[in-house]
Design a protein around this motif. Sequence first.
Motif, PDB file in Angstrom:
ATOM      1  N   SER A   1      23.542 -33.220 -30.712  1.00 37.04           N
ATOM      2  CA  SER A   1      24.243 -33.462 -29.449  1.00 37.04           C
ATOM      3  C   SER A   1      25.705 -33.806 -29.695  1.00 37.04           C
ATOM      4  O   SER A   1      26.594 -33.383 -28.952  1.00 37.04           O
ATOM      5  CB  SER A   1      23.568 -34.603 -28.680  1.00 37.04           C
ATOM      6  OG  SER A   1      22.339 -34.199 -28.113  1.00 37.04           O
ATOM      7  N   ASP A   2      25.943 -34.567 -30.765  1.00 37.57           N
ATOM      8  CA  ASP A   2      27.313 -34.985 -31.062  1.00 37.57           C
ATOM      9  C   ASP A   2      28.185 -33.781 -31.405  1.00 37.57           C
ATOM     10  O   ASP A   2      29.340 -33.682 -30.963  1.00 37.57           O
ATOM     11  CB  ASP A   2      27.307 -35.991 -32.217  1.00 37.57           C
ATOM     12  CG  ASP A   2      28.641 -36.686 -32.367  1.00 37.57           C
ATOM     13  OD1 ASP A   2      29.255 -37.036 -31.342  1.00 37.57           O
ATOM     14  OD2 ASP A   2      29.090 -36.867 -33.515  1.00 37.57           O
ATOM     15  N   ARG A   3      27.638 -32.842 -32.163  1.00 32.91           N
ATOM     16  CA  ARG A   3      28.412 -31.641 -32.502  1.00 32.91           C
ATOM     17  C   ARG A   3      28.610 -30.747 -31.273  1.00 32.91           C
ATOM     18  O   ARG A   3      29.678 -30.172 -31.077  1.00 32.91           O
ATOM     19  CB  ARG A   3      27.696 -30.851 -33.612  1.00 32.91           C
ATOM     20  CG  ARG A   3      27.674 -31.569 -34.963  1.00 32.91           C
ATOM     21  CD  ARG A   3      27.166 -30.643 -36.066  1.00 32.91           C
ATOM     22  NE  ARG A   3      25.809 -30.165 -35.815  1.00 32.91           N
ATOM     23  CZ  ARG A   3      24.712 -30.813 -36.199  1.00 32.91           C
ATOM     24  NH1 ARG A   3      24.813 -31.971 -36.840  1.00 32.91           N
ATOM     25  NH2 ARG A   3      23.511 -30.309 -35.950  1.00 32.91           N
ATOM     26  N   THR A   4      27.575 -30.666 -30.428  1.00 31.51           N
ATOM     27  CA  THR A   4      27.656 -29.806 -29.250  1.00 31.51           C
ATOM     28  C   THR A   4      28.697 -30.303 -28.256  1.00 31.51           C
ATOM     29  O   THR A   4      29.380 -29.504 -27.614  1.00 31.51           O
ATOM     30  CB  THR A   4      26.285 -29.725 -28.562  1.00 31.51           C
ATOM     31  OG1 THR A   4      25.311 -29.218 -29.498  1.00 31.51           O
ATOM     32  CG2 THR A   4      26.313 -28.802 -27.347  1.00 31.51           C
ATOM     33  N   ARG A   5      28.832 -31.608 -28.123  1.00 26.47           N
ATOM     34  CA  ARG A   5      29.731 -32.167 -27.118  1.00 26.47           C
ATOM     35  C   ARG A   5      31.211 -32.033 -27.477  1.00 26.47           C
ATOM     36  O   ARG A   5      32.067 -32.207 -26.615  1.00 26.47           O
ATOM     37  CB  ARG A   5      29.418 -33.649 -26.888  1.00 26.47           C
ATOM     38  CG  ARG A   5      29.915 -34.595 -27.981  1.00 26.47           C
ATOM     39  CD  ARG A   5      29.555 -36.019 -27.669  1.00 26.47           C
ATOM     40  NE  ARG A   5      30.013 -36.952 -28.685  1.00 26.47           N
ATOM     41  CZ  ARG A   5      31.209 -37.553 -28.680  1.00 26.47           C
ATOM     42  NH1 ARG A   5      32.069 -37.306 -27.709  1.00 26.47           N
ATOM     43  NH2 ARG A   5      31.537 -38.396 -29.640  1.00 26.47           N
ATOM     44  N   GLN A   6      31.502 -31.700 -28.727  1.00 24.08           N
ATOM     45  CA  GLN A   6      32.900 -31.577 -29.145  1.00 24.08           C
ATOM     46  C   GLN A   6      33.566 -30.387 -28.454  1.00 24.08           C
ATOM     47  O   GLN A   6      32.962 -29.308 -28.314  1.00 24.08           O
ATOM     48  CB  GLN A   6      32.992 -31.416 -30.665  1.00 24.08           C
ATOM     49  CG  GLN A   6      32.326 -32.528 -31.465  1.00 24.08           C
ATOM     50  CD  GLN A   6      32.887 -33.903 -31.172  1.00 24.08           C
ATOM     51  OE1 GLN A   6      34.095 -34.058 -30.950  1.00 24.08           O
ATOM     52  NE2 GLN A   6      32.027 -34.913 -31.183  1.00 24.08           N
ATOM     53  N   LEU A   7      34.803 -30.569 -28.021  1.00 27.33           N
ATOM     54  CA  LEU A   7      35.542 -29.473 -27.393  1.00 27.33           C
ATOM     55  C   LEU A   7      35.677 -28.303 -28.354  1.00 27.33           C
ATOM     56  O   LEU A   7      36.001 -28.489 -29.537  1.00 27.33           O
ATOM     57  CB  LEU A   7      36.932 -29.961 -26.965  1.00 27.33           C
ATOM     58  CG  LEU A   7      36.968 -30.976 -25.816  1.00 27.33           C
ATOM     59  CD1 LEU A   7      38.410 -31.438 -25.577  1.00 27.33           C
ATOM     60  CD2 LEU A   7      36.385 -30.377 -24.538  1.00 27.33           C
ATOM     61  N   GLY A   8      35.406 -27.118 -27.862  1.00 19.58           N
ATOM     62  CA  GLY A   8      35.522 -25.926 -28.693  1.00 19.58           C
ATOM     63  C   GLY A   8      34.390 -25.720 -29.669  1.00 19.58           C
ATOM     64  O   GLY A   8      34.489 -24.861 -30.547  1.00 19.58           O
ATOM     65  N   SER A   9      33.288 -26.465 -29.506  1.00 20.98           N
ATOM     66  CA  SER A   9      32.176 -26.306 -30.450  1.00 20.98           C
ATOM     67  C   SER A   9      31.497 -24.945 -30.281  1.00 20.98           C
ATOM     68  O   SER A   9      30.929 -24.412 -31.238  1.00 20.98           O
ATOM     69  CB  SER A   9      31.140 -27.414 -30.244  1.00 20.98           C
ATOM     70  OG  SER A   9      30.463 -27.255 -29.012  1.00 20.98           O
TER      71      SER A   9
END
Length: 301
Positions: free
Chosen positions: A163-171
């Motif tokens: 979830s943390d990686r997905t929420r990053q802008l431009g992921s």
Amino acid sequence: MTSGGIRRSMKAVATTALALFGGAVWANPQPDQLNLTKGVTTWSGEPYFLNNVAFGVCVVIGIVVFGAMFISMFKFRKSRGAVAEKWTHNTKLEALWTGVPIIILIVLAKLATTGLVSFADTTGSEMTIKVTGYQWKWRYDYVDYRGKAVEKVGFMSKLDGRSDRTRQLGSGMDPGKVTVDGYNTYLLDVDHPLVLPINTKVRFVITGADVIHSWWVPALGWKMDAIPGVINSAWTNIKEPGVYRGQCAELCGQDHGFMPIVVKAVPKAEFEQWLATQQDEAKLLKASQTAQTAPAPKGQG
């Protein structure tokens, strides 16, 4: 339509609504859920019942008030020749609409007070968990279990890596694909859940380390503020094994929306095995750290 036809239609609508939404109130919160969850603890039925009673009272009052208003507007309007009555008051009506609300408020207050008193009673707890809120994660420390102190079992619990990686802008990652067992867990899963035994009265002591947070798991039936310098207490007794999710319910800063809560409820035997493993690992870690910091014998090094 006849009165019998109306009753049958209303019954069909109610049955359909129950089929569509009735199951949702038993589970973790779902999109379009219409009511509070009934919860899975011995106490969670209290707020659920009180909410339904208060809602029912509001519905009845709304029907009476708006019904009288619409009847007055359409049946007794000037275009139909209605003439306003000339009277100052009606003692019986005034007593009625003053007395009935007072009785309703007293009943609701009694129900709410009884529920709060039972919720505040943490006596007889078999286990104590300390919950500390941080920006932006939770720490859980197991204090005691069945009258015995628990040594060195505690951990940080934060948003899971996916979830943390997905929420990053431009992921470029799709939040809809973050699932566990078919359930979308985007922003609702953690790396280390809080593990608790079922059929056990668990006392929580809740505080904050920096700003005010609020620990909230809907299935438990309550939420409690985590305030720096203040220790709040609460309790639960989970009846059914499962995974129950919640979130911080107090705006606490930039990443307030990224500090979920996950409670994993398991049978007592499974919990005791898990707790023993955690304690053994803590002892091994302590022994390893002690060996590394011990001074070397004379004549060596």
